[in-house]
Structure formats: C-alpha cells, structure tokens
Design a protein around this motif. Structure first.
Motif, PDB file in Angstrom:
ATOM      1  N   TYR A 101       1.676  10.171   9.503  1.00 11.87           N
ATOM      2  CA  TYR A 101       0.188   9.877  10.195  1.00 11.87           C
ATOM      3  C   TYR A 101      -0.285   8.640  10.136  1.00 11.87           C
ATOM      4  CZ  TYR A 101      -1.058  14.919   9.974  1.00 11.87           C
ATOM      5  OH  TYR A 101      -0.940  16.264  10.115  1.00 11.87           O
ATOM      6  N   TYR A 102       0.207   7.575   9.098  1.00 17.52           N
ATOM      7  CA  TYR A 102      -0.241   6.229   9.081  1.00 17.52           C
ATOM      8  C   TYR A 102       0.674   5.442  10.003  1.00 17.52           C
ATOM      9  CZ  TYR A 102      -2.517   2.046   7.496  1.00 17.52           C
ATOM     10  OH  TYR A 102      -3.515   0.758   7.497  1.00 17.52           O
TER      11      TYR A 102
ATOM     12  N   LEU B 282       1.508  11.281   4.724  1.00 19.56           N
ATOM     13  CA  LEU B 282       0.601  10.156   4.861  1.00 19.56           C
ATOM     14  C   LEU B 282       1.310   8.982   5.708  1.00 19.56           C
ATOM     15  CD1 LEU B 282      -1.033   9.282   1.455  1.00 19.56           C
ATOM     16  CD2 LEU B 282      -2.398   9.588   3.609  1.00 19.56           C
TER      17      LEU B 282
ATOM     18  N   ILE C  58      -1.013  -1.299   2.084  1.00 15.20           N
ATOM     19  CA  ILE C  58      -1.913  -0.312   3.256  1.00 15.20           C
ATOM     20  C   ILE C  58      -3.546  -0.211   2.275  1.00 15.20           C
ATOM     21  CG2 ILE C  58      -2.560   1.886   3.988  1.00 15.20           C
ATOM     22  CD1 ILE C  58       0.644   2.435   4.051  1.00 15.20           C
TER      23      ILE C  58
ATOM     24  N   ILE D 179      -6.658   4.203   4.620  1.00 17.56           N
ATOM     25  CA  ILE D 179      -6.518   5.390   4.247  1.00 17.56           C
ATOM     26  C   ILE D 179      -7.471   5.816   3.069  1.00 17.56           C
ATOM     27  CG2 ILE D 179      -4.957   7.088   2.720  1.00 17.56           C
ATOM     28  CD1 ILE D 179      -2.589   5.725   3.961  1.00 17.56           C
TER      29      ILE D 179
ATOM     30  N   LYS E 273      -6.162  -3.293   9.231  1.00 18.30           N
ATOM     31  CA  LYS E 273      -5.679  -2.217   9.459  1.00 18.30           C
ATOM     32  C   LYS E 273      -6.443  -0.919   9.090  1.00 18.30           C
ATOM     33  CE  LYS E 273      -1.018  -3.427   9.129  1.00 18.30           C
ATOM     34  NZ  LYS E 273       0.463  -3.211   8.356  1.00 18.30           N
TER      35      LYS E 273
ATOM     36  N   CYS F  70     -11.364   5.621   9.082  1.00 22.95           N
ATOM     37  CA  CYS F  70     -10.073   5.695   8.354  1.00 22.95           C
ATOM     38  C   CYS F  70      -8.960   6.410   9.188  1.00 22.95           C
ATOM     39  CB  CYS F  70     -10.323   6.728   6.937  1.00 22.95           C
ATOM     40  SG  CYS F  70     -11.275   5.977   5.845  1.00 22.95           S
ATOM     41  N   LYS F  71      -7.955   5.854   8.894  1.00 25.34           N
ATOM     42  CA  LYS F  71      -6.600   6.425   9.722  1.00 25.34           C
ATOM     43  C   LYS F  71      -6.470   7.897   9.269  1.00 25.34           C
ATOM     44  CE  LYS F  71      -2.969   5.711  12.253  1.00 25.34           C
ATOM     45  NZ  LYS F  71      -2.852   5.069  13.827  1.00 25.34           N
TER      46      LYS F  71
END
Length: 373
Positions: A371-372, A368, A268, A237, A234, A310-311
C-alpha cells in the motif's frame, strides 16, 4: 494538539476509578443494562402493532433520523444511510438523534440539528424526557430508526417522538414500535445491511462509511505533519494499538513493536494514535514501539483529519478502523475473530488480516509495503 495529562482509569461516566472499584463499576453497568432491558420489554408489551404501508418520503418536509449508539464505529456505520437520504430527498429538513459521537461524525452533513444522548442520560429519566418533549414539539412528518436493533433505546425514542409515520426494522415477535416496517436485511456486512434497509424504503444507497472533513481541518493536519516531519515529508503510516480488551479485539502489542522497527529501518514515518482507552497504558506502548510521533488528547475530528493525511492505517477491529475507512485512508484491519466479513474494510478501501494468534507481522508488513509503494 498534544497536551500534558495525568492518566487515570475512568468508568463510562467519566468518573475516576481505582482498581478496587473497577469490578464494582462493571457490576453496576450490567445491573443498569438489565433494569433498562426489563423496563423496555415491559413497555413494549403495552404497545399496539403497526401494519401501515411505507409512506411516501418524497412528499415530506421534516424527517427525524434516529440511531442511538455510544460506540464510535457503530455511529460511523449509519453514514451511508444518512448520505443516501440527503441525496434522495434534497428538499427535506433532517434532524438526528444519536450517541455521544454523532455531532462530530455528522458535521458537514445537511442536518439541521443533531441531538446527542450520553451514557449517563439513560439513567436520568428527566434528561430523556426533556429530549422527547423537544422532539414532539417539532412535529416531524416521519421518523426513521437507522438500526436493526429493534429493542434499543433508539427504537423507543423513535416511538416516543410521537411522529405520525415511524419507520423501523421488523422485530422477530412483530412490529410494536413503528407504524411501518422493513424486513431485517439479509446481507452479511453491516454497510450492505444499511444499504439494504434504505433500498427497502425506496432510497438508493451505494455509499461507504464517510466523514466529511472541512478543507481547513485537512490543512491544519497537513501543517501539523509538516511541522514534525518537514515540508517535504512522505505521508506517514498510522498505527492504532488499541481495541476493546473485554471483547478480545486488542492485538498483540509486541507485534506492533516488530512492525514499527521494520518501518524505522526503511525510514518510513510513523504516527501512533493513543485513544482514551489507551491513556493508562501509554508508557508501555511507547516502550514497546519506540521512536515515533505520538498523538493523544486530540478531538475526534482532529484525529479524523490526521488519519486522512496518512498513507495507510494499521488498526485492530475498533472505532478507528471505521474512522480510517470513512476518511478514505487505506486501512489494514487486524481481526482475531472470524467476523471480519461483517465489520472489516473491503477493497478498494483496505484489507483484512485474520490471525487468531495476533502475531502475523509478516503478512501485515507485506500489505503495508504494498500500500505504501
């Protein structure tokens, strides 16, 4: 991308410093700035006032753009102007004079040549004279100072270039460096200011901060993350813990530790970016944040490419904040001073969290995770 190193404290010229020499270095830096300011003010008093109307940029063939600033963020902030000029004037050959980061930031833009001025060059007149000689030989049709700092080195470089049409921002005490001027922008945000300046000289400007990455740079960054997180990873962050301490921009390190622990419990992936100013504090950062992928000793463009993959990026008000916005990654910008409406990201590029205590981890985590998702 990661290399071994021995952390040393360095001054602005890259010279190793011990603790007892640090205060001396700060004093010398202030003295240097004061001497330069006095010299430039004295030079300004000998110049003539320019009152010419703005020239027709569309009829020109060669234009010099100038914005000499050594801070990463401030250089990134001129990219909306550079982008607008290149789009509006496709037949013009552009050159650029900027600070040490200019080449890395403007790589990919249609600019023939980028000249850079390092901090040490400002106290070595022969280096500046060599650059001015090169600029004068080019015989540009116009030079545009892309900054509202009208008493800066860049403004005087614009004047010294000898260009027929020199365009810049109007000073409070009159126009003494440029042949034509635009009014100081009224907008609050710096991106809006640069757009406003462009519109005053007849150039439509709508873009945000932008760094143009090559496909191969993005591919290398993606491969790097796959190597560490697996092929089915994934997007991580990204966290940048730094910030200019003397400006009070650095955030509470323990708050980052709380954020990191919460992200780990959710499985994460995290990437911690260690910049040059954080090198000496690396062990402390690792101790507080714990297990994560740490990036250090990477070039500016390598960091930009990694950030683009990055996410989300979490960062105090700093150069990496501007960089994250410029590569299109959602940015959570942490401000402890009420100037976020001047520098921070805006939707859809990111969100500002303002907290004087620098401890509001709950709101940071909420944004966070939003957004993630």
């Amino acid at each position: 991308m990661e290399k071994q190193y021995t952390p040393v404290l360095k001054d602005e010229f890259g010279l190793a410093l011990s603790g007892k020499h640090f205060k001396r270095s700060s004093f010398l830096r202030c003295l240097k700035l004061s001497i330069r300011r006095i010299f430039l003010l004295a030079l300004a008093r000998m110049m003539h006032v320019g009152v010419e109307p703005l020239p027709n940029l569309y009829a020109m063939k060669k234009i010099l753009l100038v914005s000499v600033n050594q801070r990463l963020g401030n250089t990134i902030l001129v990219t909306p102007a550079v982008s607008a000029l290149i789009k509006a004037l496709p037949n013009v050959q552009f050159c650029f004079v900027g600070g040490r980061h200019a080449k890395s930031i403007l790589e990919g833009y249609a600019i023939k040549q980028i000249h850079t001025i390092k901090r040490i060059d400002t106290v070595l007149p022969h280096r500046l004279w060599r650059l001015i000689t090169i600029l004068r030989k080019e015989k540009y049709d116009a030079a545009i100072h892309l900054s509202t700092a009208t008493n800066s080195l860049g403004a005087y470089i614009t004047y010294a270039s000898g260009t027929r049409h020199r365009i810049g921002c109007m000073r409070n005490d009159g126009n003494i460096l440029f042949t034509s001027v635009f009014k100081h922008p009224q907008s609050r945000h710096k991106v809006d200011q640069i757009r406003e300046c462009m519109q005053q000289i007849g150039i439509a400007a709508f873009d945000e901060r932008k760094i143009i990455l090559k496909p191969e740079e993005q591919l290398r960054a993606e491969d790097f993350f796959k190597l560490h997180f697996g092929d089915s990873f994934k997007k991580p962050i990204g966290i940048f813990t730094g910030g200019r301490q003397k400006k009070g921009k650095a955030w509470n390190l323990e708050s980052f530790g709380i954020i990191a622990e919460n992200l780990r419990t959710r499985h994460i992936p995290m990437v911690i970016f260690i910049g040059p100013e954080e090198m000496g504090n690396e062990k402390c950062i690792q101790s507080v944040i714990g297990s994560a992928l740490y990036i250090k000793n990477a070039t500016l463009r390598e960091v930009a490419a990694l950030v683009s993959k990055c996410k989300v990026i979490v960062t105090p008000d700093s150069g990496p904040m501007h960089l994250a916005v410029a590569v299109g990654t959602k940015t959570i910008a942490l401000f402890s001073k009420p100037n976020f409406d001047r520098w921070g990201p805006r939707e859809p590029y990111g969100k500002v969290i303002f907290d004087k205590s620098k401890t509001n981890t709950k709101e940071i985590l909420n944004v966070l995770l939003e957004y993630y998702a």
